[in-house]
Scaffold this motif. Sequence first.
Motif, PDB file in Angstrom:
ATOM      1  N   ALA A 175       0.611  -1.142  -0.088  1.00 13.69           N
ATOM      2  CA  ALA A 175       0.000   0.094   0.168  1.00 13.69           C
ATOM      3  C   ALA A 175       0.892   1.227  -0.050  1.00 13.69           C
ATOM      4  N   PRO A 176       0.661   2.176  -0.667  1.00 13.97           N
ATOM      5  CA  PRO A 176       1.114   3.713  -0.636  1.00 13.97           C
ATOM      6  C   PRO A 176       1.262   4.242   0.862  1.00 13.97           C
ATOM      7  N   LEU A 177       2.437   4.746   0.941  1.00 17.00           N
ATOM      8  CA  LEU A 177       2.833   5.279   2.110  1.00 17.00           C
ATOM      9  C   LEU A 177       3.403   6.846   2.003  1.00 17.00           C
ATOM     10  N   ASP A 178       3.009   7.563   2.809  1.00 13.55           N
ATOM     11  CA  ASP A 178       3.565   8.980   2.947  1.00 13.55           C
ATOM     12  C   ASP A 178       4.934   8.812   4.013  1.00 13.55           C
ATOM     13  N   PHE A 179       6.049   8.689   3.648  1.00 15.88           N
ATOM     14  CA  PHE A 179       6.916   8.473   4.416  1.00 15.88           C
ATOM     15  C   PHE A 179       7.537   9.747   5.165  1.00 15.88           C
ATOM     16  N   GLY A 180       7.323  10.778   4.654  1.00 16.23           N
ATOM     17  CA  GLY A 180       7.764  11.915   5.274  1.00 16.23           C
ATOM     18  C   GLY A 180       6.777  12.112   6.728  1.00 16.23           C
ATOM     19  N   SER A 181       5.266  11.933   6.389  1.00 10.72           N
ATOM     20  CA  SER A 181       4.404  12.151   7.097  1.00 10.72           C
ATOM     21  C   SER A 181       4.541  10.950   8.307  1.00 10.72           C
ATOM     22  N   ARG A 182       4.721   9.983   8.230  1.00  8.52           N
ATOM     23  CA  ARG A 182       4.708   8.713   9.007  1.00  8.52           C
ATOM     24  C   ARG A 182       6.186   9.155   9.996  1.00  8.52           C
ATOM     25  N   SER A 183       7.137   9.714   9.326  1.00  8.59           N
ATOM     26  CA  SER A 183       8.381   9.924  10.003  1.00  8.59           C
ATOM     27  C   SER A 183       7.902  10.857  11.367  1.00  8.59           C
ATOM     28  N   ARG A 184       7.370  12.000  10.927  1.00  9.53           N
ATOM     29  CA  ARG A 184       7.162  13.129  11.717  1.00  9.53           C
ATOM     30  C   ARG A 184       6.150  12.541  12.723  1.00  9.53           C
ATOM     31  N   GLU A 185       5.168  11.867  12.560  1.00 10.34           N
ATOM     32  CA  GLU A 185       4.112  11.285  13.437  1.00 10.34           C
ATOM     33  C   GLU A 185       4.898  10.616  14.600  1.00 10.34           C
ATOM     34  N   LEU A 186       5.933   9.532  14.229  1.00 10.71           N
ATOM     35  CA  LEU A 186       6.749   8.945  15.070  1.00 10.71           C
ATOM     36  C   LEU A 186       7.733   9.932  15.909  1.00 10.71           C
ATOM     37  N   ALA A 187       8.234  10.755  15.354  1.00 12.39           N
ATOM     38  CA  ALA A 187       9.149  11.772  15.729  1.00 12.39           C
ATOM     39  C   ALA A 187       8.417  12.432  16.865  1.00 12.39           C
ATOM     40  N   GLY A 188       7.267  12.549  16.902  1.00 11.40           N
ATOM     41  CA  GLY A 188       6.202  13.440  17.687  1.00 11.40           C
ATOM     42  C   GLY A 188       6.373  12.621  19.232  1.00 11.40           C
ATOM     43  N   PHE A 189       6.724  11.569  19.249  1.00  6.79           N
ATOM     44  CA  PHE A 189       6.792  10.869  20.673  1.00  6.79           C
ATOM     45  C   PHE A 189       8.040   9.780  20.730  1.00  6.79           C
ATOM     46  N   PHE A 190       8.924   9.995  19.917  1.00  3.78           N
ATOM     47  CA  PHE A 190      10.266   9.018  19.824  1.00  3.78           C
ATOM     48  C   PHE A 190      11.316  10.005  19.808  1.00  3.78           C
ATOM     49  N   PRO A 191      11.818  10.295  20.976  1.00  6.18           N
ATOM     50  CA  PRO A 191      12.927  11.475  21.415  1.00  6.18           C
ATOM     51  C   PRO A 191      14.192  11.196  20.810  1.00  6.18           C
ATOM     52  N   PHE A 192      14.449  10.072  19.828  1.00  5.69           N
ATOM     53  CA  PHE A 192      15.752  10.013  19.608  1.00  5.69           C
ATOM     54  C   PHE A 192      15.475  10.029  17.896  1.00  5.69           C
ATOM     55  N   ARG A 193      16.344   9.929  17.128  1.00  8.81           N
ATOM     56  CA  ARG A 193      16.294   9.871  15.631  1.00  8.81           C
ATOM     57  C   ARG A 193      15.374   8.598  15.139  1.00  8.81           C
ATOM     58  N   VAL A 194      14.544   9.031  14.120  1.00 14.86           N
ATOM     59  CA  VAL A 194      13.748   8.094  13.617  1.00 14.86           C
ATOM     60  C   VAL A 194      13.640   8.298  12.061  1.00 14.86           C
ATOM     61  N   GLU A 195      13.578   7.151  11.436  1.00 11.50           N
ATOM     62  CA  GLU A 195      13.382   7.577  10.057  1.00 11.50           C
ATOM     63  C   GLU A 195      12.462   6.234   9.531  1.00 11.50           C
ATOM     64  N   VAL A 196      11.756   6.458   8.459  1.00 12.21           N
ATOM     65  CA  VAL A 196      10.691   5.525   7.933  1.00 12.21           C
ATOM     66  C   VAL A 196      11.290   5.482   6.657  1.00 12.21           C
ATOM     67  N   LEU A 197      11.895   3.863   6.414  1.00 11.31           N
ATOM     68  CA  LEU A 197      12.450   4.039   5.037  1.00 11.31           C
ATOM     69  C   LEU A 197      11.665   3.643   3.918  1.00 11.31           C
TER      70      LEU A 197
END
Length: 289
Positions: free
Chosen positions: A56-78
Amino acid sequence: MADLACRRLAVSLVVHHWCETELYPAVETLVKSLLAARDQGALGEAALFVVYNGEAPLDFGSRSRELAGFFPFRVEVLPAQANRGYGKANNLLLESIALQAFDAALVMNPDVEVAEQALPRMLWRLSGDPSCGLVVPRLLNPESGRDVYGCKRYPSVAVLAVRQFRLLQRVPVLLRLNARYEYRDRRPEWEHRGVELCSGCFMLARMRFWQDLGGFDTRYFMYFEDFDLSVRAAARGWVQVYEPGAVVRHSGGGAARKPLKHRLWFVRSAFRFFMRHGWRFWRVGKAPR
């Protein structure tokens, strides 16, 4: 004091379906455990890499920002990759960060919940034991709280058959064989160095461990890639440790409780495993030489 050799941690989390109700609790509990490890001096830096191999299509930038909202370390969705299996997806991540300054890498499933003291215990164990290459936690069923018995002895055809066919589970001698396969002769509260086979749902290992073994064998699409890794690691002199003080709740079920295609993948992978490492038809334990 332990040698702090594993203060920089990479986390690889492979997802095929982006399910927030499953993924976000896993990440939230991971955060608490990472922060506990940092507060206790077992961790300096961490980075989470979510490897998406769904269709399924995925907006990687949006998902990365969502996770970064509660993950206090570096986070990336590849970016999405064709689904070539759990081992291949993790290998792609491990290869991509090979030149970065990580001391250890954690491979985890999205259907886990990490107890707060799990990563402090596992990181201290890894850092304080030079011979230890891989550490795995105590796995509990999230609903019953009972042990899942993720660590195993080398399997036989008989014990795998027991686990696939419920009618065989009524035979006492086969139940005893399965109990030995699952290390039930050892109490779950006991630490164990020299585990034969480790569950791939939550594996913490030195980067040198992953690099020495070349990661998972990508010929396993699903099932047995973790067991194959464990056998190869032991053959190269790495010690694998079960740390009972580290608790992870894992909701994943075995192949016998999944659709037919999973059972076919299981049989195919089991055949590949035995062809590579040696056949056992009854007795479990110790890989054939």
